[in-house]
Write an enzyme that holds these catalytic residues in place. Structure first.
Site, PDB file in Angstrom:
ATOM      1  N   GLU A  24     -36.543  26.058 -28.073  1.00  0.00           N
ATOM      2  CA  GLU A  24     -37.106  27.303 -28.585  1.00  0.00           C
ATOM      3  C   GLU A  24     -36.120  28.016 -29.514  1.00  0.00           C
ATOM      4  O   GLU A  24     -36.507  28.539 -30.571  1.00  0.00           O
ATOM      5  CB  GLU A  24     -37.491  28.223 -27.416  1.00  0.00           C
TER       6      GLU A  24
ATOM      7  N   LEU B 113     -27.434  -6.156 -21.242  1.00  0.00           N
ATOM      8  CA  LEU B 113     -28.254  -4.990 -20.905  1.00  0.00           C
ATOM      9  C   LEU B 113     -27.783  -3.732 -21.623  1.00  0.00           C
ATOM     10  O   LEU B 113     -27.746  -2.640 -21.051  1.00  0.00           O
ATOM     11  CB  LEU B 113     -28.281  -4.752 -19.391  1.00  0.00           C
TER      12      LEU B 113
ATOM     13  N   GLU C  84     -35.841  -4.978 -15.503  1.00  0.00           N
ATOM     14  CA  GLU C  84     -35.914  -6.180 -16.332  1.00  0.00           C
ATOM     15  C   GLU C  84     -35.587  -7.405 -15.477  1.00  0.00           C
ATOM     16  O   GLU C  84     -34.865  -8.292 -15.886  1.00  0.00           O
ATOM     17  CB  GLU C  84     -34.958  -6.074 -17.522  1.00  0.00           C
TER      18      GLU C  84
ATOM     19  N   GLY D 215     -36.556 -10.605 -12.520  1.00  0.00           N
ATOM     20  CA  GLY D 215     -37.447 -11.752 -12.399  1.00  0.00           C
ATOM     21  C   GLY D 215     -38.622 -11.461 -11.488  1.00  0.00           C
ATOM     22  O   GLY D 215     -38.774 -10.359 -10.939  1.00  0.00           O
ATOM     23  N   GLY D 216     -39.457 -12.484 -11.303  1.00  0.00           N
ATOM     24  CA  GLY D 216     -40.706 -12.310 -10.588  1.00  0.00           C
ATOM     25  C   GLY D 216     -40.558 -11.937  -9.127  1.00  0.00           C
ATOM     26  O   GLY D 216     -41.346 -11.141  -8.597  1.00  0.00           O
TER      27      GLY D 216
ATOM     28  N   LEU E 130     -38.075 -10.206  -7.496  1.00  0.00           N
ATOM     29  CA  LEU E 130     -37.711  -8.799  -7.335  1.00  0.00           C
ATOM     30  C   LEU E 130     -38.820  -7.892  -7.846  1.00  0.00           C
ATOM     31  O   LEU E 130     -39.082  -6.827  -7.269  1.00  0.00           O
ATOM     32  CB  LEU E 130     -36.396  -8.512  -8.050  1.00  0.00           C
ATOM     33  N   ALA E 131     -39.501  -8.304  -8.926  1.00  0.00           N
ATOM     34  CA  ALA E 131     -40.612  -7.496  -9.450  1.00  0.00           C
ATOM     35  C   ALA E 131     -41.710  -7.349  -8.408  1.00  0.00           C
ATOM     36  O   ALA E 131     -42.259  -6.257  -8.201  1.00  0.00           O
ATOM     37  CB  ALA E 131     -41.168  -8.129 -10.720  1.00  0.00           C
ATOM     38  N   ALA E 132     -42.045  -8.441  -7.730  1.00  0.00           N
ATOM     39  CA  ALA E 132     -43.084  -8.387  -6.693  1.00  0.00           C
ATOM     40  C   ALA E 132     -42.663  -7.479  -5.548  1.00  0.00           C
ATOM     41  O   ALA E 132     -43.469  -6.704  -5.015  1.00  0.00           O
ATOM     42  CB  ALA E 132     -43.374  -9.796  -6.185  1.00  0.00           C
TER      43      ALA E 132
END
Length: 484
Positions: free
Chosen positions: A81, A242, A326, A328-329, A331-333
């Site tokens: 502002e 990274l 970012e 792998g599968g 850890l993503a699951a």
């Protein structure tokens, strides 16, 4: 760092102009256009203001022309502002200020509200109220008490075009809203895959699935995040850096999540000369390797039971707003099953690699029927070079009802410290590099020592500050809130 406000010798004309149609609808279109612009400005500071919100402000004259713009571009810098008022100059008087979010004036700092009042602003349009309950409504009440008309989208007027503009304000501060409501950082799962759903060949080779343009977008995603997280297998297979190689100032912390700590002794992530690395692991895992990592300057954090939910709750306490996964599968699951992933960003390359054992972006979720599949909401599609970028949310942006300390929170002060001793530094929380307040800031903290030579000392995190011996002229008083 260059400021992002525009100084105008004469006002700029906004594209949303009045026509001979319904005046109410047209005025809503004008308000919506300026609110979206304020949100766009706020987005420019993503990753640089954490753990604070992203703020943008547009000042427009009564004739619908832009007089000034500004955004909060780093912690502790001038409010959006104030920057917009400075840019607008004399055109501020009698104009309307458009804010993507209500100012967060707190702890006696009323700079944002004061800037609007002193500039002679007649009207303020707010996209959303502040998501933190103890701040919500305070700035709006103060502005109204000064005779300024304040309109909050969704409360004082509604329309489809205004609701879309309000949604842009929610999205630009989704990390803060999610973190405040769910007690975990806002997490984005990013991956690149082939057209047949593979993130690597059967051999594990994955360089490169997506195009250079897509990889540039990934760098931008990293630059807007507080941290990037990968699993141990990614470190072993890819040896990533990274980093956010986009030429801007913010580089996120690197986090490695590994239960066994079965990691190589040589890895790019162990180079912490430019950005820190944190390894989270199971308690007791490879103590000798933990000491080796510590000798490299890598921080190791142990958990009794290593799972994504507890890890994210821990980083929530350290003040992280947004984390880019970012991994792998597998850890993503695990992260999806733990309900800590809020958004998915997938780069789909027009390639086919095949292979029954080639890895996919998400491992086993325990689902056996298509009716169990998780549906993304607010899905967007964008072509990036030869690739298709698909993004959407696994969880909707929650209602603005965060769990926060009450006003009755108890404050405890070390009774052994004389509060009137002149060399003591008082603070509500902790000061970071820019002089702003945060509990567990991921940014370095620079504190004055109070000596005759105006000496300063720097710590890379709040924890380090707490652990520093205070033998010299530097002293501190620690305020602890008991949340009940």
């Amino acid at each position: 760092m260059a400021l992002s406000f525009r100084i105008c010798s004469s006002p700029l004309i906004c594209r949303a102009t009045l026509s001979n149609g319904d005046n109410s609808r047209n005025y809503h279109a004008i308000d919506a256009a300026f609110i979206r612009r304020a949100a766009d400005l706020a987005e420019m500071s993503a990753g640089l203001t954490s753990p604070h919100p992203n703020f943008g402000c547009v000042i427009a004259t009564s004739s619908g022309k832009v007089a000034g713009e500004g955004y909060l571009y780093a912690q502790g810098t001038k409010p959006a502002e104030a920057l917009a008022v400075e840019a607008a100059g004399e055109f501020s008087r009698g104009s309307t200020a458009y804010l993507n979010m209500e100012p967060g004036d707190c702890h006696g700092d009323h700079t944002a509200v004061s800037a609007l009042v002193q500039a002679g602003i007649d009207r303020v349009v707010v996209g959303i109220r502040h998501p933190l309950q103890h701040l919500r409504g305070s700035a709006i009440r103060e502005l109204r008490s000064q005779g300024i008309e304040v309109n909050v989208i969704g409360e004082d007027f509604e329309s489809k075009v205004l609701e879309d503009a309000r949604k842009s304000c929610l999205l630009v501060n989704a990390p803060l809203i999610h973190r405040a409501c769910s007690r975990v950082p806002f997490s984005v799962l990013k991956y690149a895959m082939t057209l047949d759903g593979k993130i690597a060949a059967s051999s594990g080779h994955a360089a490169w699935i997506s195009s250079k343009l897509s990889r540039t977008r990934v760098f931008e995603l990293r630059g807007g995040s507080d941290a990037v997280i990968v699993g141990g297998n990614t470190v072993r297979q890819d040896d990533p850096r990274l980093t956010a190689r986009h030429g801007q100032g913010h580089t996120p912390t690197r986090i490695v999540m590994t239960q066994s700590l079965d990691l190589p002794e040589k890895a790019n992530l162990w180079d912490v000369s430019e950005v820190s690395t944190i390894v989270v692991t199971q308690r007791g895992a490879r103590k000798s390797f933990q000491k080796y990592l510590a000798s490299k300057g890598v921080e190791v954090v142990e958990f009794d039971m290593l799972n994504p939910r507890e890890v994210m709750e821990y980083f929530h306490l350290r003040g992280y707003l947004s984390i880019l996964w970012e991994c792998g599968g597998t850890l993503a699951a695990s992260a999806i099953s733990s309900s800590v992933i809020h958004k998915v960003v997938a780069f789909v390359a027009p390639k086919i690699i095949g292979g029954s054992k080639a890895p996919s972006p998400v491992g086993d979720l325990g689902m056996v029927e298509m009716t169990q599949a998780l549906n993304l909401i607010d899905v967007c599609y964008e072509q990036v070079g030869p690739d298709m970028l698909v993004s959407g949310y696994l969880q909707p942006i929650p209602d603005l009802l965060p769990v926060i300390p009450s006003e009755d929170a108890t404050v405890e002060i070390d009774p052994s410290v004389d509060p009137f001793e002149p060399s003591i530094i008082f603070f509500y929380k902790t000061w970071d590099l820019y002089g702003s307040f945060s509990n567990f800031s991921p940014h370095p903290i620079r504190m004055p020592c109070g000596g005759e030579n105006d000496d300063y000392m720097t710590w890379s995190s709040v924890e380090h500050y707490y652990q520093v011996p205070h033998n010299g002229p530097c002293k501190m008083v620690s305020y602890v809130c008991k949340i009940t």
